[in-house]
Design a protein around this motif. Structure first.
Motif, PDB file in Angstrom:
ATOM      1  N   ARG A  61       0.891  -1.155  -0.099  1.00  0.00           N
ATOM      2  CA  ARG A  61      -0.218  -0.043  -0.051  1.00  0.00           C
ATOM      3  C   ARG A  61       1.089   1.293   0.172  1.00  0.00           C
ATOM      4  N   GLY A  63      -0.223   4.140  -0.849  1.00  0.00           N
ATOM      5  CA  GLY A  63      -1.344   5.483  -0.565  1.00  0.00           C
ATOM      6  C   GLY A  63      -1.801   5.949  -1.484  1.00  0.00           C
ATOM      7  N   GLY A  65      -4.452   4.295  -2.645  1.00  0.00           N
ATOM      8  CA  GLY A  65      -6.049   3.415  -2.272  1.00  0.00           C
ATOM      9  C   GLY A  65      -6.031   2.620  -2.687  1.00  0.00           C
ATOM     10  N   ASP A  67      -4.662  -1.589  -4.072  1.00  0.00           N
ATOM     11  CA  ASP A  67      -3.796  -2.389  -3.228  1.00  0.00           C
ATOM     12  C   ASP A  67      -2.948  -3.204  -4.354  1.00  0.00           C
ATOM     13  N   SER A 112       6.872  -4.361  12.633  1.00  0.00           N
ATOM     14  CA  SER A 112       7.083  -4.580  10.856  1.00  0.00           C
ATOM     15  C   SER A 112       6.885  -3.275  11.138  1.00  0.00           C
ATOM     16  N   HIS A 113       7.757  -2.447   9.710  1.00  0.00           N
ATOM     17  CA  HIS A 113       7.851  -1.126   9.351  1.00  0.00           C
ATOM     18  C   HIS A 113       6.901  -0.531   7.858  1.00  0.00           C
ATOM     19  N   ASN A 114       6.928   0.340   7.503  1.00  0.00           N
ATOM     20  CA  ASN A 114       6.779   0.379   6.115  1.00  0.00           C
ATOM     21  C   ASN A 114       7.048   1.478   5.287  1.00  0.00           C
ATOM     22  N   LEU A 115       7.944   2.028   4.986  1.00  0.00           N
ATOM     23  CA  LEU A 115       8.935   3.294   4.149  1.00  0.00           C
ATOM     24  C   LEU A 115       8.910   3.515   2.827  1.00  0.00           C
TER      25      LEU A 115
ATOM     26  N   ARG B  61      -2.340   7.605   5.488  1.00  0.00           N
ATOM     27  CA  ARG B  61      -2.640   6.491   5.820  1.00  0.00           C
ATOM     28  C   ARG B  61      -1.667   5.361   6.176  1.00  0.00           C
ATOM     29  N   GLY B  63      -1.826   1.800   5.744  1.00  0.00           N
ATOM     30  CA  GLY B  63      -2.186   0.512   5.645  1.00  0.00           C
ATOM     31  C   GLY B  63      -3.836  -0.217   5.577  1.00  0.00           C
ATOM     32  N   ASP B  64      -4.990   0.438   6.515  1.00  0.00           N
ATOM     33  CA  ASP B  64      -6.016  -0.621   6.307  1.00  0.00           C
ATOM     34  C   ASP B  64      -6.971  -0.283   6.183  1.00  0.00           C
ATOM     35  N   GLY B  65      -5.998   1.047   4.941  1.00  0.00           N
ATOM     36  CA  GLY B  65      -7.386   1.519   3.671  1.00  0.00           C
ATOM     37  C   GLY B  65      -8.401   2.664   3.826  1.00  0.00           C
ATOM     38  N   THR B 116       5.544   4.299   8.507  1.00  0.00           N
ATOM     39  CA  THR B 116       4.613   3.628   9.830  1.00  0.00           C
ATOM     40  C   THR B 116       5.289   2.234   9.747  1.00  0.00           C
TER      41      THR B 116
END
Lengths: 128, 128
Positions: A61, A63, A65, A67, A112-115, B61, B63-65, B116
DNA sequence: TACAAATCAGTAATGATTACTGAAATTATA
DNA sequence: TATAATTTCAGTAATCATTACTGATTTGTA
């Protein structure tokens, strides 16, 4: 309860492995239809979800919107182009220690992390 | 073309500034209805969007939509709890240099990044 | 081959968000 | 202060991505 083979799932998996551009469900659907004209969008969604649960794909994801999916399940980062919407792999090293660093000032378990980076990709710079 | 005052927008803005939990449009709607029972969900969406464009809010955002909003527009990171869905501010320093680091191995213009974390928040650890 | 279970195609439903419309509120002007 | 111009509103309909449902088809196994 056991997992059964299906041509459709195999085709989706192969398509995903041939791609580096992180397609969405709809994009997979459009391409798979060349080979399986009767495939249903629901089948694509279901199998992308299943393959993700099996660990063969990663859901991304960025950003926008939507998937996106990635057959490269290793930890790596992505770039989102605000101009054309492309999702591109970053080559930089992933910062594994960042979860530990973040844990020091956080009351909870960081799993976890998301960058994600964003801006304008190389192809769109000439246009802008 | 000029911006006109509206009670509803002011109420949404004040509500957002009183919050540190990054509400969604629906959550704002539920709360604002205490004060303005007739407010429309569309009005909430429109004003959250407008306030974001004016730079008074930040869209988040995780990541939960869902789109979450934050009245703290400074660069900072968030944590998403996979258990209860809470969105929590991280206290760690933001890594401003990371855009420059990423730029070195990327062909394009990096304007921003989004980091995030996710896992289980302090409140949910006892339950799990 | 025949049965049980998984998967499918097609379609309907969901949930978040956006767009539309005529009425109400706000601002500028006379 | 009254009026006109313009924005904003409430209410509702539409959109878009995604998920759920259903009866038919495939697949694995005895």
């Amino acid at each position: 309860m056991a997992l059964k083979y299906s041509r459709q799932r195999e085709a989706i998996k192969e398509f995903m492995m041939s791609r580096k551009d992180h397609p969405t469900a709809d994009s997979v659907y459009m391409h798979i239809r060349d080979e399986y004209p009767n495939i249903s969008l629901g089948t694509v969604y279901r199998n992308l979800q299943l393959l993700t649960e099996l660990g063969e794909l990663q859901k991304i994801r960025v950003g926008d919107g939507l998937d996106h999916f990635d057959a490269d399940t290793s930890l790596h980062y992505h770039f989102y182009c605000n101009e054309c919407g492309a999702v591109i792999d970053m080559n930089m090293d992933s910062i594994k220690e960042i979860n530990d660093i973040a844990s020091k000032t956080f009351d909870g378990i960081i799993e976890s992390h998301n960058l994600t980076f964003s801006g304008i990709c190389g192809k769109c710079i000439p246009k802008s």
